[in-house]
Design a protein around this motif. Structure first.
Motif, short mmCIF file in Angstrom:
data_model
loop_
_atom_site.label_atom_id
_atom_site.label_comp_id
_atom_site.label_asym_id
_atom_site.label_seq_id
_atom_site.Cartn_x
_atom_site.Cartn_y
_atom_site.Cartn_z
N PHE A 178 -7.07 -2.20 -4.51
CA PHE A 178 -7.09 -1.09 -3.56
C PHE A 178 -8.17 -0.11 -4.03
N TRP B 245 0.91 0.20 -8.76
CA TRP B 245 -0.51 0.00 -8.99
C TRP B 245 -0.91 0.55 -10.36
N THR C 202 0.86 -1.18 0.00
CA THR C 202 0.00 0.00 0.00
C THR C 202 0.89 1.23 0.00
N TYR D 284 -8.42 -2.32 1.08
CA TYR D 284 -7.31 -3.03 0.44
C TYR D 284 -7.51 -4.53 0.56
N PRO E 118 -5.22 -7.56 -0.32
CA PRO E 118 -3.87 -7.88 -0.79
C PRO E 118 -3.81 -9.08 -1.73
#
Length: 186
Positions: A125, A40, A23, A139, A141
């Motif tokens: 996310f 991302w 993140t 989020y 993962p």
């Protein structure tokens, strides 16, 4: 006095990364500046009418009793989280998440979906923006992603491709879902 921890997610973005992509400081997020969300990729526009939706299956509590104590202990069933996203971007990136076993044809600018679509593992996310309290996030993962409900043609609305993401445990620390509280952009 208004709470600084409430959020009305009037605007939002869905980001996709490899499983367990780290993140970032969401207070610095700016969708127009890739350097604010390194690692991302922005999925593209998603439906406002059918905004991202979390659902939970499980978590039921069962009370176990003994002969002399009817409430000796409790057991809680496992929880399965699912995130539904409706993309309005008809792109190779969206199609590869909805139909992972398919293929892109660059010559015809089309995506060939197979009958057995399969799943693809990615991190997701969801960044949400409140006009007063700033940015918050959800989020996942490690998400197993595939097509949700079949797309439908509606002449009054954008064509939507629903993605269904099942939250799996992070390979790093076992986290299935993480909630980021509101914070001012800066």
């Amino acid at each position: 006095m208004a709470s600084k921890n409430t959020i009305i997610p009037g605007v939002g973005w869905v980001l996709v990364g490899d499983v367990d992509t780290a993140t970032f400081d969401i207070s610095k997020f700016d969708v127009t500046k890739q350097e604010t969300f390194t690692g991302w990729t922005w999925l593209g526009s998603t439906s406002k009418e059918n905004a991202p939706e979390l659902s939970k299956d499980g978590g039921e509590v069962k009370v176990r009793g003994t002969w002399d104590d009817p409430a000796e202990r409790t057991e809680v069933s496992a929880i399965k989280w699912t995130l539904k996203l409706n993309s309005v971007e008809v792109t190779q990136a969206t199609m590869s998440l909805a139909f992972p076993s398919g293929s892109w044809d660059d010559g015809t600018k089309s995506y060939k979906a197979k009958a057995a679509s399969g799943t693809v593992s990615k991190a997701l996310f969801v960044i949400m923006k409140d006009t007063e309290n700033g940015l918050a996030g959800i989020y996942l993962p490690n998400a197993s992603i595939t097509l949700g409900d079949a797309p439908k043609v509606d002449p009054e609305n954008f064509f939507e491709i629903q993605l269904s993401a099942s939250a799996l445990s992070s390979k790093q620390d076992g986290t299935a879902i993480q909630f980021f509280t509101p914070r001012k952009a800066g």
